[in-house]
Design a protein around this motif. Structure first.
Motif, PDB file in Angstrom:
ATOM      1  N   TYR A  77       0.836  -1.215   0.000  1.00  0.00           N
ATOM      2  CA  TYR A  77       0.000   0.000   0.000  1.00  0.00           C
ATOM      3  C   TYR A  77       0.865   1.257   0.000  1.00  0.00           C
ATOM      4  CZ  TYR A  77      -4.769  -1.734   0.461  1.00  0.00           C
ATOM      5  OH  TYR A  77      -5.991  -2.292   0.212  1.00  0.00           O
ATOM      6  N   PHE A 111       1.010   4.186   1.900  1.00  0.00           N
ATOM      7  CA  PHE A 111       0.474   5.549   1.962  1.00  0.00           C
ATOM      8  C   PHE A 111      -0.074   5.774   3.359  1.00  0.00           C
ATOM      9  CE2 PHE A 111      -2.452   9.019   0.421  1.00  0.00           C
ATOM     10  CZ  PHE A 111      -1.426   9.865   0.036  1.00  0.00           C
ATOM     11  N   VAL A 117      -5.717  10.002   3.919  1.00  0.00           N
ATOM     12  CA  VAL A 117      -6.837  10.159   3.009  1.00  0.00           C
ATOM     13  C   VAL A 117      -7.379   8.755   2.815  1.00  0.00           C
ATOM     14  CG1 VAL A 117      -7.565  10.907   0.734  1.00  0.00           C
ATOM     15  CG2 VAL A 117      -5.615  12.001   1.834  1.00  0.00           C
ATOM     16  N   GLU A 118      -8.576   8.504   3.319  1.00  0.00           N
ATOM     17  CA  GLU A 118      -9.047   7.129   3.275  1.00  0.00           C
ATOM     18  C   GLU A 118      -9.316   6.718   1.830  1.00  0.00           C
ATOM     19  OE1 GLU A 118     -12.457   7.611   5.850  1.00  0.00           O
ATOM     20  OE2 GLU A 118     -13.793   7.272   4.176  1.00  0.00           O
ATOM     21  N   GLY A 119      -8.977   5.469   1.561  1.00  0.00           N
ATOM     22  CA  GLY A 119      -9.358   4.932   0.262  1.00  0.00           C
ATOM     23  C   GLY A 119      -8.357   5.145  -0.852  1.00  0.00           C
ATOM     24  N   ILE A 120      -7.192   5.691  -0.563  1.00  0.00           N
ATOM     25  CA  ILE A 120      -6.218   5.874  -1.634  1.00  0.00           C
ATOM     26  C   ILE A 120      -5.119   4.818  -1.513  1.00  0.00           C
ATOM     27  CG2 ILE A 120      -4.477   7.396  -2.628  1.00  0.00           C
ATOM     28  CD1 ILE A 120      -7.047   8.671  -3.118  1.00  0.00           C
ATOM     29  N   ARG A 121      -4.965   4.064  -2.563  1.00  0.00           N
ATOM     30  CA  ARG A 121      -3.864   3.106  -2.628  1.00  0.00           C
ATOM     31  C   ARG A 121      -3.012   3.492  -3.832  1.00  0.00           C
ATOM     32  NH1 ARG A 121      -4.599  -3.289  -3.853  1.00  0.00           N
ATOM     33  NH2 ARG A 121      -2.393  -3.809  -3.825  1.00  0.00           N
ATOM     34  N   PRO A 122      -1.730   3.807  -3.610  1.00  0.00           N
ATOM     35  CA  PRO A 122      -0.919   4.299  -4.723  1.00  0.00           C
ATOM     36  C   PRO A 122      -0.883   3.320  -5.894  1.00  0.00           C
ATOM     37  CG  PRO A 122       0.231   4.613  -2.647  1.00  0.00           C
ATOM     38  CD  PRO A 122      -0.981   3.773  -2.353  1.00  0.00           C
TER      39      PRO A 122
END
Lengths: 730, 160
Positions: A135, A137, A141-146
């Motif tokens: 992941y 990160f 910021v919820e829900g962001i996977r690079p």
């Protein structure tokens, strides 16, 4: 083998292993995978977290013997926590496997170790596959996977990076091969999207012998990771050793905290121990300069200032002065010195959230206002004024920030529009823009409570009062007097504008000069602050206790009779444990200890049902956690503080070397005691029975104790019995 | 728009200098990591394509919020597309769903790393320059609307 999303959420309490700089999250079934309902949908939160960065998604280990294969959850026989770690036993095809897992602070990450033993009378080879999703990160910021990662194999480990975030995965048994997204990968440098990395290891088991293999995934900020690995090396320490260090630290910490005994309410004793252990799990020191407590798990695993400010008073009562001072320094280090529109910062404002990097942003109306009272309380508990001038200066910058947001005509603090300001500031900058139409940023930040929510006014008053006291200690009487005058004016305004006679309650807010007639528990904060006469206070507490606001599992964020009530909406009907604590505090203040203790019991019943964790919130129509972190500081810290401040009625003024103790135990109680309560430079032992308090003070010189009948000097190292005056009729 | 962009960039530069001065250059670097990731990890750049019936585009992550969404709206230059003319599927191989099917009982469920493809029956003019697309999502557990906007010139669908 079944994926956890297919298996669905586990009904068992989740597995939460923490160190000061890392965490491992699982569902207790055998792997670090953990599906939890979040924001209404099942979400996978399992994996490794370090330096407040989510390093991985689920981390699974599979076993193969010849053509047969399985995973750890499928062959689990038993599992459970042990001090500092977690272990599970598995049996499959004549193979016994013991797994030990622990969270490591240095390097920050998680160690998993398997001990394997075969029942066969000949050597067998077990093939183990370790799979995880990178992941990299912060849980910011919820829900962001690079989508862009850089991976390569190094001589001693596998390295994956995303910008400044990095992880290393290593094992004590070399891998036969590595798979990237299911395909063989030689480990040459790769740049691009990546869903999964797997390493395959062969372990030979001689008859009657135990073999072991140990994996470690660690990381966080790339620069810190490299420094940490150069200091301690890549090879992981045994998981039991890592766990033993954590257990030893926890034991030492627990021994330094007070012991509470309530023979008439043993469940409160158990609740105290449970909440204390929960708070300890939230301790975080993600880098050398940042100290605090994370707000909760799984998805608030960052240092949120609002939550930290709610937790720190409990730490003062637990005697951890050092952690409070370091936490406050960590937050005030980022006090904004200027307007920073892109981060929604204004001069004097404190950050909403902190993570190593340093990464921080501003933009709430209430986080900043929660800190002056904590700073003032720290000075009262420690009695240490050596740095009070600096603290008073920082707190006064908060006052100036608040004054700039104050309505000149009323003295009320104005809030709302903070998130919109970020949107306006970034309007022309980015090709892609995001936003949440959240017009307000109080503790119920998904509800629009503009412009003058009552609990925000209470915080503003606490800010002014605390600033006045600190400025007084810092020999700055002019500014102190100004703050006192503002505080006095604010109380007058609140008394004049917030009373709601029809409901015998208090309005939630004022907007465009008109009251916002909604029944919320936030109004109870004004009762606990002492703004209203005893009759009014009792009336408000009685109104809050009615079934539209108070349920058997806690207090709703909004009355069920309100047209906007939604039992599944975060701040428009869900039950919050912190709101239950507010109601308990107001009940004690209003002279109803039975009601106060009843509400504390409601909280304890949740702890018992949740195996020592403490959910953030529940549906408004049934006692079911919904959209809820399973451990939140909000749900343990206020409970702890209440036991000392309201049930025991202790007020510490270490600057004057004095303590006021006015217990508010229910009438039928026969005894209660505290041992090892840290105050100033010593410790207090208190033993209460009806009409009598025995005080033993272990410190330097005498301590002044007032039990409501005037100050009395208590000598050190002697037991002093004090007669308690009869409580006033209420 | 150009004026707004220039003034925003100037303000950004000024504020960046201030932040670096107050809290150290590492702050600027770390905040840039977050900003770059958020910019690059949601909308898949150049995925906006004109099709026979309308246009399509894709996201690699949900915008800002995960969870269950009871409604989803797509707007073009501020004009909402009727929900029965918007189809959505989770990548890599979810079934297409018409956005009018979403509701509290049948929400669109998104989690970190959920890729989403959108396909619409809403023609946009060929070679018309950049188009402003806006998404609005309503979560069932947290009321405030979540939105994202991007502006891009659509690519033509490649001819076989």
């Amino acid at each position: 083998m079944t994926s956890p999303m297919d298996r669905g959420p586990s009904s068992a309490p989740p597995l939460l292993l923490t160190s000061l700089a890392s965490a491992g999250l699982g569902d207790g079934r055998g792997d670090l995978e953990c599906v939890r309902e979040s924001r209404g949908a099942p979400t996978e939160w399992g994996g490794v977290y370090a330096q407040l960065v989510r390093l991985t998604g689920p981390w699974r280990i599979e076993l193969a013997l010849g053509d047969a294969h399985t995973d750890l959850p499928s062959c689990r026989q038993e599992a459970g926590e042990f001090p500092g770690g977690w272990t599970s036993r598995h049996r499959w095809n004549d193979l016994d496997v013991v797994q030990v897992v622990a969270a490591s602070p240095q390097p920050p990450g998680v160690v998993r170790e398997l001990f394997l033993r075969s029942g066969s009378d000949r050597e067998v080879s077990v093939v183990l596959t370790s799979r995880f999703s990178p992941y990299l990160f912060p849980v910011l910021v919820e829900g962001i996977r690079p989508v862009e990662l850089v991976a390569e194999t190094l001589p001693d480990s596998l390295s994956i990076r995303h910008l400044g975030f990095a992880l290393r995965a290593s094992s004590t048994v070399g891998s036969d091969r590595t798979l990237r997204d299911g395909r063989p990968w030689l480990g040459d440098k790769y740049h691009g999207p990546m869903d999964e990395i797997a390493t395959v290891h062969t372990v030979r088991l001689a008859p009657g012998k135990t073999a072991e293999i140990r994996w470690q995934i660690c990381g966080g900020l790339g620069r810190d990771l490299e420094a940490s690995l150069s200091e301690v090396g890549v090879r992981a320490r045994p998981a039991k050793d890592v766990a033993a260090l954590r257990a030893s630290d926890d034991l030492r910490w627990t021994a330094s905290t007070p012991e509470l005994h309530f023979p008439d309410a043993p469940e409160l004793e158990a609740g105290y121990r449970s909440a204390r252990a929960g708070l300890r799990r939230l301790y975080s020191a993600p880098d050398a300069s940042m100290v605090g407590l994370v707000a909760g798990y799984p998805w608030y695993s960052a240092i949120w200032s609002r939550d930290l400010a709610v937790m720190l008073p409990a730490l003062l009562w637990l005697g951890d002065f050092d952690w409070v001072a370091r936490s406050l320094r960590s937050v005030f280090r980022f006090q904004s010195r200027r307007n920073v529109e892109l981060l929604a910062g204004e001069p004097g404002e404190l950050p909403m959230q902190l993570a190593p990097g340093p990464i921080f942003l501003y933009g709430t109306s209430d986080s900043t206002l929660r800190f002056p009272a904590v700073v003032e309380q720290m000075h009262r508990h420690t009695g240490d004024l050596t740095a009070v001038r600096d603290w008073a200066g920082s707190v006064h910058r908060i006052v100036e920030w608040g004054v700039a947001r104050t309505d000149l005509a009323t003295g009320l603090l104005r809030h709302g529009g903070e998130a919109e300001e970020i949107g306006l500031a970034t309007a022309g900058l980015a090709r892609i823009r995001y936003g949440i139409d959240s017009p307000d940023t109080t503790i119920w930040d998904s509800a629009d409570r503009r412009e003058h929510a009552l609990d925000v006014q209470v915080l503003w008053w606490e800010t002014l009062r605390s600033a006045a006291r600190l400025l007084g200690h810092a020999t700055d009487p002019d500014r102190g007097s100004t703050c006192e005058a503002r505080a006095a004016r604010l109380i007058t305004t609140i008394r004049a504008k917030y009373l709601w006679p029809e409901q015998e309650y208090l309005y939630d807010s004022l907007r465009d000069g008109a009251p916002v007639a909604r029944v919320r528990p936030n109004a109870l904060r004004a009762v606990s602050a002492g703004f209203f006469d005893p009759g009014t206070a009792r009336g408000v507490v009685r109104r809050a206790a009615r079934a539209d606001l108070t349920t058997e599992w806690g207090v709703r964020s909004l009355s069920a009779d309100d047209p906007g009530y939604d039992p599944g909406a975060y701040h428009e009907g869900q039950v919050w444990t912190i709101a239950t604590a507010w109601a308990a505090e107001a009940a004690f203040y209003a002279g109803d200890p039975d009601a106060g203790v009843g509400l504390l019991r409601t909280i304890v019943h949740r702890y018992e049902a949740e195996g020592g964790l403490a959910n953030e919130c529940y549906r408004g129509d049934r006692p079911e956690a919904f959209n809820s972190c399973y451990l939140l500081g909000f749900s343990v810290a206020p409970f702890l503080s209440l036991l000392f401040e309201r049930l025991w009625g202790i007020y510490v003024d270490g600057v004057e070397r004095s303590v006021r103790i006015v217990p508010r135990f229910p009438d039928r109680w026969t005894s209660a005691s505290i041992r090892h309560l840290r105050v100033v430079d010593g410790y207090l032992d208190l033993s209460w029975s009806p009409g009598r308090l025995v005080v033993r003070w272990i410190g330097n010189g005498p301590l002044t104790v007032d039990v409501g009948s005037g100050p009395r000097s208590v000598p050190a190292r002697e037991e002093t019995a004090l007669e308690l005056p009869r409580p006033p009729e209420t | 728009m150009a004026d707004l962009r220039v003034s925003s960039v100037l303000r950004l530069a000024t504020e960046a200098v201030g932040l670096g001065w107050d809290f150290g250059l590492e702050t600027l670097e770390a905040l840039a990591w977050v900003a770059r990731t958020v910019q690059a990890s949601v909308y898949i750049s150049d995925s906006l394509v004109r099709t026979d019936k309308g246009f399509r585009f894709a996201l690699a992550n949900p915008p800002l919020r995960i969870g269950a969404f009871s409604s989803l709206r797509v707007l073009v230059e501020g004009v909402p597309i009727p929900p029965e003319q918007v189809r959505v599927r989770l990548t890599p191989a979810g079934p297409w769903k018409v956005s009018s099917e979403f509701g509290t009982e049948h929400p669109l469920e998104l989690q970190a790393g959920s890729g989403i493809e959108f396909d619409t029956d809403w023609p946009i003019e060929a070679k018309s320059g950049p188009v402003r697309i806006r998404l609005e999502l309503q979560n069932i557990a947290i009321p405030p609307l979540v939105w994202m906007e991007f502006r891009e010139t659509p690519r033509e669908i490649p001819t076989p």
